[in-house]
Design a protein around this motif. Structure first.
Motif, PDB file in Angstrom:
ATOM      1  N   ILE A   1      17.793  34.681 -13.089  1.00 34.27           N
ATOM      2  CA  ILE A   1      18.637  34.856 -14.275  1.00 34.27           C
ATOM      3  C   ILE A   1      17.802  35.336 -15.458  1.00 34.27           C
ATOM      4  CG2 ILE A   1      20.013  33.619 -16.001  1.00 34.27           C
ATOM      5  CD1 ILE A   1      21.043  31.878 -13.629  1.00 34.27           C
ATOM      6  N   SER A   2      16.634  34.728 -15.662  1.00 35.16           N
ATOM      7  CA  SER A   2      15.809  35.136 -16.801  1.00 35.16           C
ATOM      8  C   SER A   2      15.278  36.558 -16.611  1.00 35.16           C
ATOM      9  CB  SER A   2      14.674  34.140 -17.053  1.00 35.16           C
ATOM     10  OG  SER A   2      13.803  34.058 -15.951  1.00 35.16           O
ATOM     11  N   GLY A   3      14.983  36.938 -15.378  1.00 37.59           N
ATOM     12  CA  GLY A   3      14.542  38.313 -15.115  1.00 37.59           C
ATOM     13  C   GLY A   3      15.634  39.320 -15.418  1.00 37.59           C
ATOM     14  N   VAL A   4      16.843  39.025 -14.983  1.00 45.45           N
ATOM     15  CA  VAL A   4      17.987  39.904 -15.273  1.00 45.45           C
ATOM     16  C   VAL A   4      18.214  39.971 -16.778  1.00 45.45           C
ATOM     17  CG1 VAL A   4      20.498  40.134 -15.043  1.00 45.45           C
ATOM     18  CG2 VAL A   4      19.104  39.609 -13.035  1.00 45.45           C
ATOM     19  N   ALA A   5      18.134  38.814 -17.444  1.00 50.96           N
ATOM     20  CA  ALA A   5      18.353  38.776 -18.893  1.00 50.96           C
ATOM     21  C   ALA A   5      17.287  39.589 -19.628  1.00 50.96           C
ATOM     22  CB  ALA A   5      18.365  37.329 -19.385  1.00 50.96           C
ATOM     23  N   GLU A   6      16.028  39.420 -19.255  1.00 49.05           N
ATOM     24  CA  GLU A   6      14.953  40.171 -19.925  1.00 49.05           C
ATOM     25  C   GLU A   6      15.135  41.674 -19.734  1.00 49.05           C
ATOM     26  OE1 GLU A   6      10.944  38.943 -19.100  1.00 49.05           O
ATOM     27  OE2 GLU A   6      11.350  36.893 -19.720  1.00 49.05           O
ATOM     28  N   ALA A   7      15.342  42.086 -18.510  1.00 49.29           N
ATOM     29  CA  ALA A   7      15.494  43.523 -18.245  1.00 49.29           C
ATOM     30  C   ALA A   7      16.764  44.070 -18.894  1.00 49.29           C
ATOM     31  CB  ALA A   7      15.503  43.785 -16.741  1.00 49.29           C
ATOM     32  N   GLY A   8      17.852  43.330 -18.782  1.00 53.84           N
ATOM     33  CA  GLY A   8      19.117  43.785 -19.355  1.00 53.84           C
ATOM     34  C   GLY A   8      19.083  43.872 -20.870  1.00 53.84           C
ATOM     35  N   LEU A   9      18.554  42.841 -21.513  1.00 52.70           N
ATOM     36  CA  LEU A   9      18.472  42.860 -22.973  1.00 52.70           C
ATOM     37  C   LEU A   9      17.476  43.913 -23.456  1.00 52.70           C
ATOM     38  CD1 LEU A   9      18.652  39.025 -23.592  1.00 52.70           C
ATOM     39  CD2 LEU A   9      20.371  40.722 -24.275  1.00 52.70           C
ATOM     40  N   GLY A  10      16.385  44.078 -22.710  1.00 54.49           N
ATOM     41  CA  GLY A  10      15.441  45.153 -23.043  1.00 54.49           C
ATOM     42  C   GLY A  10      16.115  46.509 -22.961  1.00 54.49           C
ATOM     43  N   GLY A  11      16.943  46.699 -21.927  1.00 47.85           N
ATOM     44  CA  GLY A  11      17.677  47.955 -21.791  1.00 47.85           C
ATOM     45  C   GLY A  11      18.673  48.160 -22.918  1.00 47.85           C
ATOM     46  N   LEU A  12      19.381  47.099 -23.293  1.00 52.61           N
ATOM     47  CA  LEU A  12      20.334  47.216 -24.400  1.00 52.61           C
ATOM     48  C   LEU A  12      19.634  47.520 -25.718  1.00 52.61           C
ATOM     49  CD1 LEU A  12      22.917  44.360 -23.722  1.00 52.61           C
ATOM     50  CD2 LEU A  12      23.263  46.835 -23.550  1.00 52.61           C
ATOM     51  N   LEU A  13      18.412  47.007 -25.871  1.00 53.58           N
ATOM     52  CA  LEU A  13      17.664  47.275 -27.091  1.00 53.58           C
ATOM     53  C   LEU A  13      17.352  48.763 -27.242  1.00 53.58           C
ATOM     54  CD1 LEU A  13      16.508  45.668 -29.481  1.00 53.58           C
ATOM     55  CD2 LEU A  13      14.349  45.566 -28.257  1.00 53.58           C
ATOM     56  N   LEU A  14      17.262  49.471 -26.148  1.00 47.79           N
ATOM     57  CA  LEU A  14      17.001  50.916 -26.204  1.00 47.79           C
ATOM     58  C   LEU A  14      18.181  51.689 -26.781  1.00 47.79           C
ATOM     59  CD1 LEU A  14      15.295  51.453 -22.734  1.00 47.79           C
ATOM     60  CD2 LEU A  14      14.192  51.067 -24.959  1.00 47.79           C
ATOM     61  N   LEU A  15      19.355  51.088 -26.757  1.00 57.16           N
ATOM     62  CA  LEU A  15      20.567  51.731 -27.257  1.00 57.16           C
ATOM     63  C   LEU A  15      20.841  51.246 -28.677  1.00 57.16           C
ATOM     64  CD1 LEU A  15      22.697  51.163 -24.035  1.00 57.16           C
ATOM     65  CD2 LEU A  15      21.375  53.207 -24.662  1.00 57.16           C
ATOM     66  N   ARG A  16      20.698  52.104 -29.638  1.00 55.92           N
ATOM     67  CA  ARG A  16      20.820  51.725 -31.053  1.00 55.92           C
ATOM     68  C   ARG A  16      22.093  50.927 -31.321  1.00 55.92           C
ATOM     69  NH1 ARG A  16      20.428  49.815 -35.326  1.00 55.92           N
ATOM     70  NH2 ARG A  16      20.300  50.821 -37.330  1.00 55.92           N
ATOM     71  N   ARG A  17      23.180  51.350 -30.718  1.00 57.69           N
ATOM     72  CA  ARG A  17      24.467  50.684 -30.947  1.00 57.69           C
ATOM     73  C   ARG A  17      24.435  49.206 -30.567  1.00 57.69           C
ATOM     74  NH1 ARG A  17      30.279  52.415 -28.322  1.00 57.69           N
ATOM     75  NH2 ARG A  17      31.422  50.708 -29.258  1.00 57.69           N
ATOM     76  N   TRP A  18      23.646  48.858 -29.557  1.00 56.70           N
ATOM     77  CA  TRP A  18      23.598  47.488 -29.041  1.00 56.70           C
ATOM     78  C   TRP A  18      22.364  46.716 -29.481  1.00 56.70           C
ATOM     79  CZ3 TRP A  18      27.925  45.700 -27.179  1.00 56.70           C
ATOM     80  CH2 TRP A  18      28.865  46.608 -26.695  1.00 56.70           C
ATOM     81  N   SER A  19      21.519  47.319 -30.302  1.00 50.69           N
ATOM     82  CA  SER A  19      20.240  46.694 -30.632  1.00 50.69           C
ATOM     83  C   SER A  19      20.390  45.371 -31.376  1.00 50.69           C
ATOM     84  CB  SER A  19      19.353  47.655 -31.412  1.00 50.69           C
ATOM     85  OG  SER A  19      19.930  48.006 -32.646  1.00 50.69           O
ATOM     86  N   GLY A  20      21.399  45.227 -32.206  1.00 52.56           N
ATOM     87  CA  GLY A  20      21.617  43.955 -32.907  1.00 52.56           C
ATOM     88  C   GLY A  20      21.920  42.827 -31.936  1.00 52.56           C
ATOM     89  N   TRP A  21      22.846  43.096 -31.018  1.00 53.48           N
ATOM     90  CA  TRP A  21      23.184  42.089 -30.011  1.00 53.48           C
ATOM     91  C   TRP A  21      21.985  41.793 -29.105  1.00 53.48           C
ATOM     92  CZ3 TRP A  21      27.320  39.259 -30.601  1.00 53.48           C
ATOM     93  CH2 TRP A  21      28.404  39.770 -31.305  1.00 53.48           C
ATOM     94  N   ALA A  22      21.279  42.841 -28.718  1.00 55.07           N
ATOM     95  CA  ALA A  22      20.111  42.661 -27.858  1.00 55.07           C
ATOM     96  C   ALA A  22      19.041  41.836 -28.555  1.00 55.07           C
ATOM     97  CB  ALA A  22      19.543  44.021 -27.441  1.00 55.07           C
ATOM     98  N   GLY A  23      18.828  42.096 -29.845  1.00 53.13           N
ATOM     99  CA  GLY A  23      17.841  41.322 -30.597  1.00 53.13           C
ATOM    100  C   GLY A  23      18.167  39.845 -30.608  1.00 53.13           C
ATOM    101  N   TRP A  24      19.422  39.515 -30.886  1.00 50.55           N
ATOM    102  CA  TRP A  24      19.813  38.100 -30.872  1.00 50.55           C
ATOM    103  C   TRP A  24      19.712  37.504 -29.478  1.00 50.55           C
ATOM    104  CZ3 TRP A  24      19.337  35.456 -34.944  1.00 50.55           C
ATOM    105  CH2 TRP A  24      19.608  35.990 -36.196  1.00 50.55           C
ATOM    106  N   GLY A  25      20.060  38.278 -28.468  1.00 50.43           N
ATOM    107  CA  GLY A  25      19.930  37.796 -27.095  1.00 50.43           C
ATOM    108  C   GLY A  25      18.475  37.527 -26.730  1.00 50.43           C
ATOM    109  N   LEU A  26      17.582  38.419 -27.165  1.00 48.17           N
ATOM    110  CA  LEU A  26      16.155  38.214 -26.889  1.00 48.17           C
ATOM    111  C   LEU A  26      15.624  36.988 -27.616  1.00 48.17           C
ATOM    112  CD1 LEU A  26      14.866  41.891 -26.929  1.00 48.17           C
ATOM    113  CD2 LEU A  26      15.003  40.352 -24.954  1.00 48.17           C
ATOM    114  N   ILE A  27      16.086  36.757 -28.835  1.00 46.56           N
ATOM    115  CA  ILE A  27      15.675  35.551 -29.562  1.00 46.56           C
ATOM    116  C   ILE A  27      16.099  34.315 -28.781  1.00 46.56           C
ATOM    117  CG2 ILE A  27      16.106  34.171 -31.632  1.00 46.56           C
ATOM    118  CD1 ILE A  27      16.267  36.919 -33.144  1.00 46.56           C
TER     119      ILE A  27
END
Length: 128
Positions: free
Chosen positions: A46-72
């Motif tokens: 689960i943590s591997g999927v979360a790290e890779a998925g949130l990292g991928g979302l961070l690459l997309l400007r539109r989703w970077s806010g959500w990805a940042g909070w998810g990474l936190i």
């Protein structure tokens, strides 16, 4: 390209790589799991999927806010595993004890870095 864009890409790629590493080297991550947590292999998955998925979302400007909070949230959630490693360095003979302890404040650096990507150019929240 702006510094913040490069920073977002770098952080995203770092987390994608870290997430993929959960599947390349799962035994390493299972070994760092605190004994009081159940289902070590599932949590590593689960943590591997979360790290890779949130990292991928961070690459997309539109989703970077959500990805940042998810990474936190993810960094806070995995902090006990880092404490586990620092408290039991004998379980990780290939890693330096100093390095294991330095990982703890490094989490705060990554949290601050992720938080920066939850903010727009004028400091406004990116969640819409």
């Amino acid at each position: 390209m702006h510094l913040k864009t490069w920073s977002r890409y770098l952080l995203g790629v770092l987390f994608i790589a870290a997430g993929v590493n959960h599947f390349v080297n799962p035994a390493f991550y299972v070994a760092m799991m605190p004994a009081y947590l159940p289902w070590h292999a599932l949590l590593v998955f689960i943590s591997g999927v979360a790290e890779a998925g949130l990292g991928g979302l961070l690459l997309l400007r539109r989703w970077s806010g959500w990805a940042g909070w998810g990474l936190i949230a993810l960094l806070v959630a995995v902090f006990p595993a880092n404490v586990q490693m620092a408290l039991h360095p004998e379980l990780y003979p290939s890693l330096s004890t100093t390095g294991l302890w330095l990982r703890l404040p490094l989490q705060a650096v990554f949290i601050a870095w992720a938080w920066w990507h939850t903010r727009g150019p004028k400091g406004e929240a990116l969640l819409r």
